[in-house]
Design an enzyme around this catalytic site. Structure first.
Site, PDB file in Angstrom:
ATOM      1  N   LYS A   1      42.390  37.292  45.688  1.00 54.66           N
ATOM      2  CA  LYS A   1      41.188  36.623  46.590  1.00 54.66           C
ATOM      3  C   LYS A   1      39.841  36.753  45.722  1.00 54.66           C
ATOM      4  O   LYS A   1      38.955  35.939  45.616  1.00 54.66           O
ATOM      5  CB  LYS A   1      40.984  37.255  47.844  1.00 54.66           C
ATOM      6  CG  LYS A   1      40.515  38.641  48.033  1.00 54.66           C
ATOM      7  CD  LYS A   1      40.591  38.871  49.657  1.00 54.66           C
ATOM      8  CE  LYS A   1      40.135  40.562  49.719  1.00 54.66           C
ATOM      9  NZ  LYS A   1      38.724  40.671  49.046  1.00 54.66           N
ATOM     10  N   THR A   2      39.673  38.074  45.167  1.00 55.12           N
ATOM     11  CA  THR A   2      38.405  38.315  44.304  1.00 55.12           C
ATOM     12  C   THR A   2      38.214  37.227  43.234  1.00 55.12           C
ATOM     13  O   THR A   2      37.228  36.761  42.978  1.00 55.12           O
ATOM     14  CB  THR A   2      38.122  39.735  43.995  1.00 55.12           C
ATOM     15  OG1 THR A   2      38.202  40.500  45.337  1.00 55.12           O
ATOM     16  CG2 THR A   2      36.934  40.050  43.521  1.00 55.12           C
TER      17      THR A   2
ATOM     18  N   ASP B   1      33.176  37.590  51.909  1.00 55.09           N
ATOM     19  CA  ASP B   1      34.439  38.241  51.469  1.00 55.09           C
ATOM     20  C   ASP B   1      34.762  39.221  52.643  1.00 55.09           C
ATOM     21  O   ASP B   1      33.812  39.504  53.313  1.00 55.09           O
ATOM     22  CB  ASP B   1      34.332  39.010  50.180  1.00 55.09           C
ATOM     23  CG  ASP B   1      35.630  39.568  49.678  1.00 55.09           C
ATOM     24  OD1 ASP B   1      36.629  38.930  50.141  1.00 55.09           O
ATOM     25  OD2 ASP B   1      35.966  40.437  48.753  1.00 55.09           O
ATOM     26  N   GLU B   2      35.981  39.385  53.014  1.00 53.92           N
ATOM     27  CA  GLU B   2      36.668  40.114  54.033  1.00 53.92           C
ATOM     28  C   GLU B   2      35.928  39.779  55.443  1.00 53.92           C
ATOM     29  O   GLU B   2      35.528  40.556  56.187  1.00 53.92           O
ATOM     30  CB  GLU B   2      36.277  41.648  53.512  1.00 53.92           C
ATOM     31  CG  GLU B   2      36.624  42.170  52.393  1.00 53.92           C
ATOM     32  CD  GLU B   2      38.176  42.344  52.357  1.00 53.92           C
ATOM     33  OE1 GLU B   2      38.880  42.130  53.387  1.00 53.92           O
ATOM     34  OE2 GLU B   2      38.625  43.121  51.353  1.00 53.92           O
TER      35      GLU B   2
ATOM     36  N   GLN C   1      44.997  41.993  58.097  1.00 57.86           N
ATOM     37  CA  GLN C   1      44.535  43.049  57.480  1.00 57.86           C
ATOM     38  C   GLN C   1      43.040  43.574  58.185  1.00 57.86           C
ATOM     39  O   GLN C   1      42.206  44.201  57.869  1.00 57.86           O
ATOM     40  CB  GLN C   1      44.154  42.894  56.257  1.00 57.86           C
ATOM     41  CG  GLN C   1      45.327  42.932  55.110  1.00 57.86           C
ATOM     42  CD  GLN C   1      44.927  42.757  53.619  1.00 57.86           C
ATOM     43  OE1 GLN C   1      44.946  44.006  52.850  1.00 57.86           O
ATOM     44  NE2 GLN C   1      45.059  41.449  53.018  1.00 57.86           N
TER      45      GLN C   1
ATOM     46  N   ARG D   1      50.300  48.238  49.982  1.00 53.38           N
ATOM     47  CA  ARG D   1      49.616  49.016  49.024  1.00 53.38           C
ATOM     48  C   ARG D   1      50.795  49.517  47.896  1.00 53.38           C
ATOM     49  O   ARG D   1      50.195  49.860  46.923  1.00 53.38           O
ATOM     50  CB  ARG D   1      48.849  50.356  49.419  1.00 53.38           C
ATOM     51  CG  ARG D   1      48.044  50.503  50.444  1.00 53.38           C
ATOM     52  CD  ARG D   1      46.895  49.337  50.264  1.00 53.38           C
ATOM     53  NE  ARG D   1      47.180  48.236  50.863  1.00 53.38           N
ATOM     54  CZ  ARG D   1      46.556  47.068  50.591  1.00 53.38           C
ATOM     55  NH1 ARG D   1      45.460  46.971  49.701  1.00 53.38           N
ATOM     56  NH2 ARG D   1      46.633  46.029  51.321  1.00 53.38           N
TER      57      ARG D   1
END
Length: 768
Positions: free
Chosen positions: A61-62, A250-251, A281, A635
């Protein structure tokens, strides 16, 4: 392609971009999108109007966000100085800037920052419009507490023992929700976190007045005051909108109401808003994050384009299969399936140890084996639901000399609440321990202020006696408040007499409850206070376990605890610059978000731990815990281990546990292994008889199945978490289930009627 024509009006504000900045000729526009996968390229090519990018874990995503910014500059001729990108951490903002600098020239003209940094910048430039003088200061947490401590004695309805941290928690919540003092006064409940709502409102009013008089704002004001500025001075909003023609957030699933409103205002004119996030998330509700912000984005912007990033570059197919199986049980989400880019990988392994110490030893053994095979310690991580779980893991690692570091915390025996209670114990054994006394005389607050303590210390120094003796003689020393000092001295006398009467664990439990320390933490009524309570419960466990292995008194246990703390200083504190670089990482599941490791262990997959016992009685709690487990699973890059204990010590007593309901939801997605790593048949330790209680005394045993009921079977109409509709109470969600057949009872939270207990046979409920 038609270019976007920008307004030609002047830019008098301090953010006017350098018009010489343009794209990096080393990277051609056509090459940019070719470096992305098709879904990423579609999102990066989004031009004007609102857009929602649903970005799964490990989906890049980044990278997509940064490439979109570069593409705007190179392909659509957007100036770098007219682009804003907002995220939650300085680290994430710095990473975006670094990546952008490799793609475009003039990246330093991009406005990339956290929400709060953006607020600082805007208020420094325009704060005078709402009464902020130039050079205003920003108060930190300690500064806030100092003001609140001064206010406590002057506000009706607040006693001298009121915990200022509780008040700060109320103010933080108010600001994240854009509440005013009047909103607190209109709160539907008479008490807010144990504080009368009229008293809370008055504290809020006086606190704001005190800050203004000192030309100061606090951390929460950086958002709320910016929102107020935009609403009260539309001209300022327009100027900032000129600087933020294209907005990226973002987020987005982690935004609270104040951040949502700030974003809405900034995007209200040009509507060039692109948000990136993943509802699966969303794990920070306790900090005020509102998952509805992202779930309702398409309601807020009906014309929004939606892009899904589903290709996962991080984890093996087996790990992703597990994650997908788990999260599909949630109802509050936007449809998305993680698709593996890597091959199937190694099986996910589950181990149920006999007890919590066996669980820690299994993890240590597996880490040792992986390290012998060439995997660095730093490539392995142990994740847990609560910080209190780290104590047993730390000890298991220490026994086999595995270096470890704790992220987001400190070694168990260095935690504030642990040191406080151990200081109580030290002073009980040695009344001359002035260091211990000075640490705990105000924890909890007892009405003995700094001035009174200074006089007691001065008298003790003159007479060459311990400070506790001065407390006994306080009536000769203090003009007022002497009775408080005498009460404290008498309390410590009682503790000293009890030293020989209790086992180490029982004595610590006695201190925790009788000192008022437990009540102080309960009064905080927040996540931090609950975590500290859990740590104290684990301290009692540690003392009981020590007593099982040693013959000795509480004094002997304190000696060993001091040695363990010394080892922690050398081996587990991340703040220690000498901590080894190659060390296993220990952290909570919350702190693991955004990180990745080749080998991951998730410990404590038991009902009451994951999901936590508090989540089982909160609306939406189980779904958030499921998202938290999902974050932990994703993770893992190559190897994932899940562990549980058949028996776990709780509050100094060993109790049988039940497997987490989430393990059942994973189906056959993992293999069960014994302590030697050999595959064995998995048998479900049913979670269905687990009965949480909202509040328990520290020495109350873990609750068992409801008396007179049998284990729940496939005939069960409800299992917990379902959304239902009642003809009278309306929409609700099932929190807990008890009994079977005609006696089955459900506890349901209704939005309009609160929590109700209903017999299923007669309730006339409908599943939604």
């Amino acid at each position: 392609m038609k270019k976007l024509w920008f307004r030609s009006h002047p830019r008098p504000h301090p953010y006017a971009p350098d018009v010489t900045a343009r794209y990096n000729p080393q990277v051609s526009p056509s090459d940019l999108l070719a470096q992305l996968n098709p879904n990423q390229a579609q999102a990066a090519d989004h031009h004007t109007g609102p857009a929602l990018v649903i970005a799964g874990a490990g989906s890049g995503k980044t990278r997509t966000l940064v490439y979109r910014i570069a593409h705007l500059i190179q392909h659509y001729d957007v100036h770098p100085g007219e682009i804003l990108a907002v995220t939650f951490t300085n680290k994430a903002a710095a990473e975006m800037r670094e990546r952008a600098s490799h793609l475009v020239q003039g990246a330093n003209q991009l406005w990339m920052s956290t929400f709060h940094s953006a607020g600082v910048r805007i208020l420094r430039a325009y704060g005078e419009y709402i009464g902020l003088k130039r050079g205003f200061v920003i108060y930190d947490d300690d500064d806030q507490l100092d003001i609140l401590k001064d206010l406590i004695g002057n506000v009706p309805g607040l006693g001298p023992d009121t915990n200022p941290r509780v008040l700060r928690s109320i103010l933080d919540k108010a600001k994240s929700n854009l509440w005013t003092p009047g909103d607190l006064l209109r709160h539907p409940e008479p008490f807010i976190s144990g504080i009368r709502k009229d008293a809370a409102s008055e504290v809020y009013t006086r606190y704001e007045a005190r800050k203004r008089a000192q030309n100061a704002i606090d951390f929460g004001d950086l958002i709320t005051e910016t929102v107020r500025l935009f609403k009260e001075v539309p001209g300022v909003l327009e100027r900032v909108q000129d600087r933020a023609l294209f907005i990226h957030v973002d987020e987005y699933q982690d935004t609270n109401k104040a951040q949502y409103e700030l974003t809405r205002l900034l995007a209200s004119r040009d509507r060039n808003l692109l948000v990136v996030g993943d509802p699966d998330q969303s794990i920070y509700r306790f900090r005020g994050a509102d998952i509805q912000n992202i779930l309702d984005f398409q309601k807020d912007y009906p014309d929004a384009k939606v892009y899904r990033l589903e290709h996962n570059y991080r984890s093996s197919a087996r790990v992703l299969n597990l994650a997908n199986k788990l999260i599909e049980n949630n109802t509050e989400r936007l449809e998305k399936v993680l698709r593996p880019v890597k091959d199937s990988g190694e099986p996910v392994l589950f181990h149920r140890a006999n007890d919590h110490r066996g669980e820690g030893d299994f993890v240590a053994e597996q880490i040792t084996l992986h390290h012998h095979r060439g995997i660095k310690f730093s490539d392995m991580a142990i994740l847990y639901r609560t910080n209190a779980q780290s104590r047993v893991i730390e000890e298991s690692l220490r026994r086999v000399n595995i270096p470890a570091k704790i992220v987001g915390g400190v070694g168990f025996y260095d935690r504030r609440e642990i040191r406080d209670i151990l200081s109580y114990a030290r002073l009980s054994i040695n009344p001359a321990d002035d260091v211990a006394l000075r640490r705990i005389i105000g924890r909890p607050r007892r009405g003995i202020g700094d001035t009174a303590l200074a006089k007691l210390i001065e008298w003790a120094n003159i007479n060459k006696v311990p400070i506790l003796v001065a407390c006994h003689n306080a009536e000769q020393i203090l003009e007022r408040g002497a009775n408080k000092a005498v009460e404290f001295a008498n309390l410590m006398d009682a503790f000293s007499e009890a030293v020989e009467a209790y086992s180490p664990g029982a004595f610590l439990r006695y201190l925790i409850e009788t000192s008022g320390y437990l009540d102080m933490l309960k009064a905080e009524n927040n996540n931090e206070g609950q975590a500290r309570i859990e740590n104290l419960e684990e301290l009692v466990n540690a003392a009981e376990e020590w007593a099982q292995d040693h013959e000795g008194t509480i004094a002997d246990f304190l000696d060993d605890a001091a040695l363990l703390s010394s080892v922690d200083d050398m081996r587990t504190k991340t703040e220690n610059k000498d901590a080894p670089e190659d060390a296993v990482t220990l952290m909570t599941l919350h702190n693991a978000k955004g990180l990745e490791f080749p080998v991951v262990f998730i410990v404590g997959t038991e009902e009451g731990l994951l999901p936590s016992k508090n989540a089982l009685i909160e609306p939406g709690g189980v779904e958030e815990e499921r998202r938290l487990f999902y974050v932990g699973i994703t993770r893992a890059m190559d190897r994932l281990y899940l562990t549980a204990a058949q028996n776990r010590m709780q509050y100094g007593k060993t109790n049988s546990t039940e497997d987490s309901r989430f393990l059942e939801e994973l189906g056959q997605g993992f293999e069960s292994v014994d302590q030697y790593g050999q595959v064995v048949e998995y048998t479900q330790k049913t979670w269905r008889d687990y009965r949480p209680t909202a509040t328990r005394h520290m020495n109350t045993p873990t609750p068992t199945a409801v008396k007179g009921t049998s284990p729940l079977t496939s005939e069960l109409a409800y299992r917990g978490g379902e959304k239902v509709k009642h003809p009278k109470f309306g929409d609700g969600q099932v929190l807990a289930v008890a009994g079977v057949g005609d006696k089955q009872e459900v506890t349901v939270h209704f939005a309009s009627a609160g929590v109700k207990k209903l017999i299923v046979k007669f309730a006339n409920l409908q599943k939604v």
